[in-house]
Scaffold this motif. Sequence first.
Motif, PDB file in Angstrom:
ATOM      1  N   PRO A 189      68.100 -81.196   7.931  1.00 38.08           N
ATOM      2  CA  PRO A 189      68.920 -81.792   8.995  1.00 38.08           C
ATOM      3  C   PRO A 189      67.963 -81.627  10.557  1.00 38.08           C
ATOM      4  O   PRO A 189      68.535 -82.340  11.324  1.00 38.08           O
ATOM      5  CB  PRO A 189      70.061 -80.709   8.996  1.00 38.08           C
ATOM      6  N   LYS A 190      67.067 -80.729  10.405  1.00 34.20           N
ATOM      7  CA  LYS A 190      66.287 -80.622  11.492  1.00 34.20           C
ATOM      8  C   LYS A 190      65.736 -81.667  12.156  1.00 34.20           C
ATOM      9  O   LYS A 190      65.373 -82.236  13.189  1.00 34.20           O
ATOM     10  CB  LYS A 190      65.355 -79.642  11.476  1.00 34.20           C
ATOM     11  N   PHE A 191      65.062 -82.663  11.105  1.00 35.66           N
ATOM     12  CA  PHE A 191      64.690 -83.920  11.333  1.00 35.66           C
ATOM     13  C   PHE A 191      65.237 -85.197  11.136  1.00 35.66           C
ATOM     14  O   PHE A 191      64.986 -86.390  11.244  1.00 35.66           O
ATOM     15  CB  PHE A 191      63.220 -83.868  10.440  1.00 35.66           C
ATOM     16  N   SER A 192      66.716 -84.967  11.044  1.00 32.74           N
ATOM     17  CA  SER A 192      67.529 -86.044  10.707  1.00 32.74           C
ATOM     18  C   SER A 192      67.499 -87.257  11.719  1.00 32.74           C
ATOM     19  O   SER A 192      67.830 -88.375  11.290  1.00 32.74           O
ATOM     20  CB  SER A 192      68.913 -85.382  10.416  1.00 32.74           C
ATOM     21  N   ASP A 193      67.283 -86.756  12.899  1.00 33.09           N
ATOM     22  CA  ASP A 193      67.391 -87.963  13.851  1.00 33.09           C
ATOM     23  C   ASP A 193      65.642 -88.148  14.206  1.00 33.09           C
ATOM     24  O   ASP A 193      65.681 -89.157  15.206  1.00 33.09           O
ATOM     25  CB  ASP A 193      67.736 -87.246  15.348  1.00 33.09           C
ATOM     26  N   GLU A 194      64.934 -88.101  13.595  1.00 33.36           N
ATOM     27  CA  GLU A 194      63.263 -88.393  13.512  1.00 33.36           C
ATOM     28  C   GLU A 194      63.490 -89.952  13.065  1.00 33.36           C
ATOM     29  O   GLU A 194      63.715 -90.273  12.067  1.00 33.36           O
ATOM     30  CB  GLU A 194      62.550 -87.755  12.671  1.00 33.36           C
ATOM     31  N   GLU A 195      63.086 -90.855  14.187  1.00 34.95           N
ATOM     32  CA  GLU A 195      62.868 -92.305  13.784  1.00 34.95           C
ATOM     33  C   GLU A 195      61.757 -92.421  12.547  1.00 34.95           C
ATOM     34  O   GLU A 195      60.750 -91.900  13.010  1.00 34.95           O
ATOM     35  CB  GLU A 195      62.554 -93.221  15.019  1.00 34.95           C
TER      36      GLU A 195
END
Length: 146
Positions: free
Chosen positions: A33-39
């Motif tokens: 989840p830590k990288f869930s907003d990474e494009e």
Amino acid sequence: EMAVPRRPSGGGLRRAPQDGRLEEINKEFLCDPKFSDEEDLEEKLAVFKEKYMEFDLNNQGEIDLMSVKRMMEKMGAPKTHLELKKMISEVTGGVSETISYQDFVNVMLGKRSAVLKLVMMFEGKANESNPKPSGPPPERDIASLP
């Protein structure tokens, strides 16, 4: 002359186990989840995996000092032994002499700036033909979004 092809078709048998291992780790990052907003996370991870395998010369699943040294030379940015050690400890937080794939991805995706990351970004840019303007990137406005 021993010209080794850079990418044997089918990934080469020797690479297969490592490829699978790194693929597993990539899946973990994709679920994190830590990288869930990474494009474009999946694309980025695919690139990191390629890069990592390129630099992990002894196929040990970690990049050691000699590998970092050769990689820097290959990128035209040779470093002293001391600088290399510093680069590795920047990535690993000083706990290891070698860079694991997790460390590598964490640095590449993380906000922390590290020499290795800057060099990798630079190499990517150097491979693009169009020169990038220097200075801070322009703020993206709504109009420029796809």
